[in-house]
Design a protein around this motif. Structure first.
Motif, PDB file in Angstrom:
ATOM      1  N   ASP A  15       0.833  -1.206   0.000  1.00 33.85           N
ATOM      2  CA  ASP A  15       0.000   0.000   0.000  1.00 33.85           C
ATOM      3  C   ASP A  15       0.869   1.258   0.000  1.00 33.85           C
ATOM      4  O   ASP A  15       0.581   2.225  -0.709  1.00 33.85           O
ATOM      5  CB  ASP A  15      -0.926   0.028   1.216  1.00 33.85           C
ATOM      6  CG  ASP A  15      -2.094  -0.935   1.094  1.00 33.85           C
ATOM      7  OD1 ASP A  15      -2.322  -1.471  -0.011  1.00 33.85           O
ATOM      8  OD2 ASP A  15      -2.779  -1.147   2.119  1.00 33.85           O
ATOM      9  N   GLY A  16       1.928   1.243   0.791  1.00 35.71           N
ATOM     10  CA  GLY A  16       2.832   2.393   0.846  1.00 35.71           C
ATOM     11  C   GLY A  16       3.505   2.647  -0.490  1.00 35.71           C
ATOM     12  O   GLY A  16       3.654   3.806  -0.913  1.00 35.71           O
ATOM     13  N   ILE A  17       3.885   1.582  -1.156  1.00 29.91           N
ATOM     14  CA  ILE A  17       4.506   1.724  -2.481  1.00 29.91           C
ATOM     15  C   ILE A  17       3.509   2.325  -3.465  1.00 29.91           C
ATOM     16  O   ILE A  17       3.861   3.207  -4.252  1.00 29.91           O
ATOM     17  CB  ILE A  17       5.039   0.363  -2.978  1.00 29.91           C
ATOM     18  CG1 ILE A  17       6.245  -0.048  -2.142  1.00 29.91           C
ATOM     19  CG2 ILE A  17       5.387   0.409  -4.461  1.00 29.91           C
ATOM     20  CD1 ILE A  17       6.701  -1.473  -2.367  1.00 29.91           C
ATOM     21  N   GLY A  18       2.272   1.875  -3.415  1.00 24.29           N
ATOM     22  CA  GLY A  18       1.243   2.431  -4.297  1.00 24.29           C
ATOM     23  C   GLY A  18       1.040   3.914  -4.046  1.00 24.29           C
ATOM     24  O   GLY A  18       0.926   4.699  -4.995  1.00 24.29           O
ATOM     25  N   GLN A  19       1.009   4.309  -2.788  1.00 21.17           N
ATOM     26  CA  GLN A  19       0.859   5.726  -2.451  1.00 21.17           C
ATOM     27  C   GLN A  19       2.044   6.537  -2.955  1.00 21.17           C
ATOM     28  O   GLN A  19       1.873   7.642  -3.481  1.00 21.17           O
ATOM     29  CB  GLN A  19       0.703   5.895  -0.942  1.00 21.17           C
ATOM     30  CG  GLN A  19      -0.609   5.384  -0.405  1.00 21.17           C
ATOM     31  CD  GLN A  19      -0.684   5.451   1.113  1.00 21.17           C
ATOM     32  OE1 GLN A  19       0.248   5.884   1.785  1.00 21.17           O
ATOM     33  NE2 GLN A  19      -1.800   5.006   1.669  1.00 21.17           N
ATOM     34  N   ALA A  20       3.240   5.995  -2.808  1.00 19.82           N
ATOM     35  CA  ALA A  20       4.439   6.700  -3.277  1.00 19.82           C
ATOM     36  C   ALA A  20       4.419   6.850  -4.795  1.00 19.82           C
ATOM     37  O   ALA A  20       4.786   7.903  -5.327  1.00 19.82           O
ATOM     38  CB  ALA A  20       5.694   5.961  -2.834  1.00 19.82           C
ATOM     39  N   ARG A  22       1.730   6.999  -6.718  1.00 19.21           N
ATOM     40  CA  ARG A  22       0.727   8.009  -7.065  1.00 19.21           C
ATOM     41  C   ARG A  22       1.254   9.418  -6.784  1.00 19.21           C
ATOM     42  O   ARG A  22       1.038  10.340  -7.577  1.00 19.21           O
ATOM     43  CB  ARG A  22      -0.573   7.748  -6.300  1.00 19.21           C
ATOM     44  CG  ARG A  22      -1.349   6.549  -6.842  1.00 19.21           C
ATOM     45  CD  ARG A  22      -2.717   6.394  -6.202  1.00 19.21           C
ATOM     46  NE  ARG A  22      -2.672   6.071  -4.780  1.00 19.21           N
ATOM     47  CZ  ARG A  22      -2.497   4.847  -4.280  1.00 19.21           C
ATOM     48  NH1 ARG A  22      -2.339   3.821  -5.101  1.00 19.21           N
ATOM     49  NH2 ARG A  22      -2.489   4.650  -2.975  1.00 19.21           N
ATOM     50  N   ALA A  23       1.965   9.570  -5.682  1.00 20.41           N
ATOM     51  CA  ALA A  23       2.539  10.879  -5.362  1.00 20.41           C
ATOM     52  C   ALA A  23       3.570  11.281  -6.402  1.00 20.41           C
ATOM     53  O   ALA A  23       3.613  12.443  -6.824  1.00 20.41           O
ATOM     54  CB  ALA A  23       3.164  10.858  -3.973  1.00 20.41           C
ATOM     55  N   ALA A  24       4.401  10.338  -6.828  1.00 18.76           N
ATOM     56  CA  ALA A  24       5.418  10.637  -7.843  1.00 18.76           C
ATOM     57  C   ALA A  24       4.768  11.030  -9.164  1.00 18.76           C
ATOM     58  O   ALA A  24       5.223  11.959  -9.843  1.00 18.76           O
ATOM     59  CB  ALA A  24       6.337   9.431  -8.043  1.00 18.76           C
ATOM     60  N   THR A  25       3.692  10.358  -9.517  1.00 24.20           N
ATOM     61  CA  THR A  25       2.974  10.692 -10.752  1.00 24.20           C
ATOM     62  C   THR A  25       2.398  12.100 -10.667  1.00 24.20           C
ATOM     63  O   THR A  25       2.489  12.882 -11.621  1.00 24.20           O
ATOM     64  CB  THR A  25       1.858   9.662 -11.006  1.00 24.20           C
ATOM     65  OG1 THR A  25       2.448   8.373 -11.173  1.00 24.20           O
ATOM     66  CG2 THR A  25       1.032  10.019 -12.232  1.00 24.20           C
TER      67      THR A  25
END
Length: 44
Positions: A15-20, A22-25
């Motif tokens: 989940d943390g990787i997914g959030q990161a 999305r933030a990078a995008t």
């Protein structure tokens, strides 16, 4: 640590990787908008 604990930790990490990602995008998109705005300002 049980298998359930390891599975939960893996899920939280995923989940943390997914959030990161999305933030990078979003940061990439905002960077592009900022570049465009700056280029318009310089042309004036």
């Amino acid at each position: 640590m049980s298998i359930a604990d390891i599975a939960q930790a893996a899920h939280v990490t995923s989940d943390g990787i997914g959030q990161a990602q999305r933030a990078a995008t979003e940061l990439s998109r905002m960077s592009g908008e900022l570049r465009e705005l700056v280029s318009r300002f310089r042309l004036r």
